[in-house]
Design a protein around this motif. Sequence first.
Motif, PDB file in Angstrom:
ATOM      1  N   PHE A 105      -1.149  12.629  -4.297  1.00 41.69           N
ATOM      2  CA  PHE A 105      -1.313  12.425  -2.831  1.00 41.69           C
ATOM      3  C   PHE A 105      -1.068  13.842  -2.024  1.00 41.69           C
ATOM      4  O   PHE A 105      -1.921  14.287  -1.624  1.00 41.69           O
ATOM      5  CB  PHE A 105      -0.483  11.282  -2.432  1.00 41.69           C
ATOM      6  CG  PHE A 105      -0.648  11.250  -0.887  1.00 41.69           C
ATOM      7  CD1 PHE A 105      -1.562  11.332  -0.149  1.00 41.69           C
ATOM      8  CD2 PHE A 105       0.781  11.303  -0.212  1.00 41.69           C
ATOM      9  CE1 PHE A 105      -1.469  11.198   1.327  1.00 41.69           C
ATOM     10  CE2 PHE A 105       0.748  11.416   1.271  1.00 41.69           C
ATOM     11  CZ  PHE A 105      -0.155  11.282   2.132  1.00 41.69           C
ATOM     12  N   ALA A 152      -7.983   8.141   3.362  1.00 44.18           N
ATOM     13  CA  ALA A 152      -7.224   7.098   2.835  1.00 44.18           C
ATOM     14  C   ALA A 152      -7.607   5.685   3.215  1.00 44.18           C
ATOM     15  O   ALA A 152      -7.523   4.744   2.268  1.00 44.18           O
ATOM     16  CB  ALA A 152      -5.732   7.239   3.583  1.00 44.18           C
ATOM     17  N   ASP A 196       0.817  -1.089   0.038  1.00 45.34           N
ATOM     18  CA  ASP A 196       0.070  -0.047  -0.206  1.00 45.34           C
ATOM     19  C   ASP A 196       0.758   1.269  -0.043  1.00 45.34           C
ATOM     20  O   ASP A 196       0.661   2.421  -0.572  1.00 45.34           O
ATOM     21  CB  ASP A 196      -0.796   0.003   1.232  1.00 45.34           C
ATOM     22  CG  ASP A 196      -2.223  -0.924   0.909  1.00 45.34           C
ATOM     23  OD1 ASP A 196      -2.487  -1.361  -0.167  1.00 45.34           O
ATOM     24  OD2 ASP A 196      -2.998  -1.186   1.982  1.00 45.34           O
ATOM     25  N   ARG A 207      -0.683   7.786   6.168  1.00 47.92           N
ATOM     26  CA  ARG A 207      -0.801   8.765   5.206  1.00 47.92           C
ATOM     27  C   ARG A 207      -1.367   9.893   6.011  1.00 47.92           C
ATOM     28  O   ARG A 207      -1.028  11.168   5.915  1.00 47.92           O
ATOM     29  CB  ARG A 207      -1.991   8.665   4.255  1.00 47.92           C
ATOM     30  CG  ARG A 207      -1.226   7.642   3.218  1.00 47.92           C
ATOM     31  CD  ARG A 207      -2.344   7.189   2.303  1.00 47.92           C
ATOM     32  NE  ARG A 207      -2.664   8.186   1.337  1.00 47.92           N
ATOM     33  CZ  ARG A 207      -2.823   8.173  -0.031  1.00 47.92           C
ATOM     34  NH1 ARG A 207      -2.445   7.197  -0.769  1.00 47.92           N
ATOM     35  NH2 ARG A 207      -3.369   9.034  -0.824  1.00 47.92           N
ATOM     36  N   THR A 215       1.338   4.529  -2.572  1.00 51.80           N
ATOM     37  CA  THR A 215       1.234   5.829  -2.330  1.00 51.80           C
ATOM     38  C   THR A 215       2.689   6.599  -3.006  1.00 51.80           C
ATOM     39  O   THR A 215       2.582   7.916  -3.571  1.00 51.80           O
ATOM     40  CB  THR A 215       1.176   6.033  -0.805  1.00 51.80           C
ATOM     41  OG1 THR A 215       0.203   5.251  -0.356  1.00 51.80           O
ATOM     42  CG2 THR A 215       1.268   7.584  -0.437  1.00 51.80           C
TER      43      THR A 215
END
Lengths: 301, 263
Positions: B32, B81, B21, B120, B25
């Motif tokens: 992002f 997120a 994951d 995040r 990102t």
Amino acid sequence: MSTQATTRPSPPARSDAGPAVEVVDLVKRYGRSGRPAVDGLGFAVRRGEVFGLLGPNGAGKTTTVGVLTTRVTPTSGHATVAGIDVATDPVAARAVLGVVPQRPNLDRSQATTSPDELSGGQAQRLIIARGLMHDPQVLFLDEPSTGLDPQARLFVHDRVADLAASGVTIVLTTHDMDEAAKLADRVGIVDHGKLLALDSPSALVAALPGEATIDLVLTGADAATVRGRVGELRGVAGVDDRTGETDETVRLRVRCDGEAGAALPPVLGAVAATGATVHQVELGEPTLEDVFIDLTGRGLR
Amino acid sequence: MTAPARTVSQGRAFLGVLGRDLAVTGKEFGSFISQVLVQPFFLLFVFGVVLGQLGYVTPGYAQLLLPGLLALNAFFVAVQATALPLVIDFSYTKEIEDRLLAPLSTRLVAVEKIVFGAMRGLFGSLVMIPVGYLVLDRVDWDLAGLPFAALLLVLGSLAGGAAGLVIGTLVSPRRINVVFAVVITPLLFTGSTQFPFLQLENLRWFQVVCAFNPITYVSEGLRGALTPSVPHLPGWVCLLALVASCAIFGYVGLRGFVRRALD
């Protein structure tokens, strides 16, 4: 046993002698709704075997694979993969099984190409590769070639054959009798969540009464009359009505003992005696579809 | 020959899924960072700089606002997120099924989603610090409060990730827009981000509403740690409230996740 115990400490009862997959009295009921999706299913898959679950959509094939791949919790019954109980030890089971799901579920954010840009065949190649990455002992393929073009379908079939040759146990579901007959060492025929028959494709077909088939397309008489006349003939093992709901013609399949050519003249004579006109005649051999019709009284699709 | 059993520990599998994951990102870093920065940047710029120069807010207001925006980003970025990908995963792409096949308990897959969202969120909150220094004339922070501030941000991000798990597993894709409009917007303005909680005493009902928003405790705790001169809730109240939020959202979210993951 003693050397295995030292190298494989964790999962209990992982004997190589046992079946690769075992399902006993499996029942799955979704919600409180009446009829179970899987209703007392039971079978065992040998190690290294290609095992096919054949049945129409809604027969319970995907639910069964769902249970075996730890995605669906069984209502009752017992299921193991490589000797590991999938309900009580799903984490260990996931380490020894691989899955090629019915719907492609590749990561959208894959390296350079988005999966949306891949063709169905390319996506399926990638999904099969992904399913094999961790070197699973048993690979489950749920409707592996549904929606693929003939070329990609052939690729999938070749891969299944290669994998089987390399010793991976394969369980695949399909509603395509040709696929089942071509790929599977043994086929379990499933309908309404129950196992109706289980054997090699050739043995299933051989168990049918009749060794050859004559397909007839005709008009001018109703199916029941013709079936009655033809069914009385010596050498005819049975007559199935294959007329579709929208068909304007009558379609019959005559199963005959011995060679189809020998039975043809008396069959055509009997049809003519009913006043019907024959439009098409096709000689062939019975298939798994005939087995399914024989078992359920209706076609696969 | 059968391949020897691979005994991958659940910890390694967890890190593998999390690493995947995070790698994604990293690949979409540009989009992002813009998602994370644009809204708080404008809030900070308009409320902290524009209104200040026009004389509508006092010069100290920006000092009050910046910790609030850190808190807001920690929670919000984490919620988004976790929630948005899950709604889509469970309904359309089924990507989640791949994660569920990892040799990892289903609950740990859910925990991974929380931790990923929280990472995040934490990142989104930390990048607000240089933005604050760039946009505002001066930032007076009590640097001794940084460790406690960091702890609050971690807890706030985790609470956000857990809240995102709740939304992501309970809401259908058809309703996600509505949910974001009716849930997220009020959360944005009741988190004591733009005002000190304790000074709401003349607007008691609103203060009660704000007390139910976990962001309040991140904002207030951060002010206590970094800008103690602004009136704020005691640190232990904030800690307690955030731990409780993590526990409640985590419990509901994990239950929802297991229910969606297993038929």
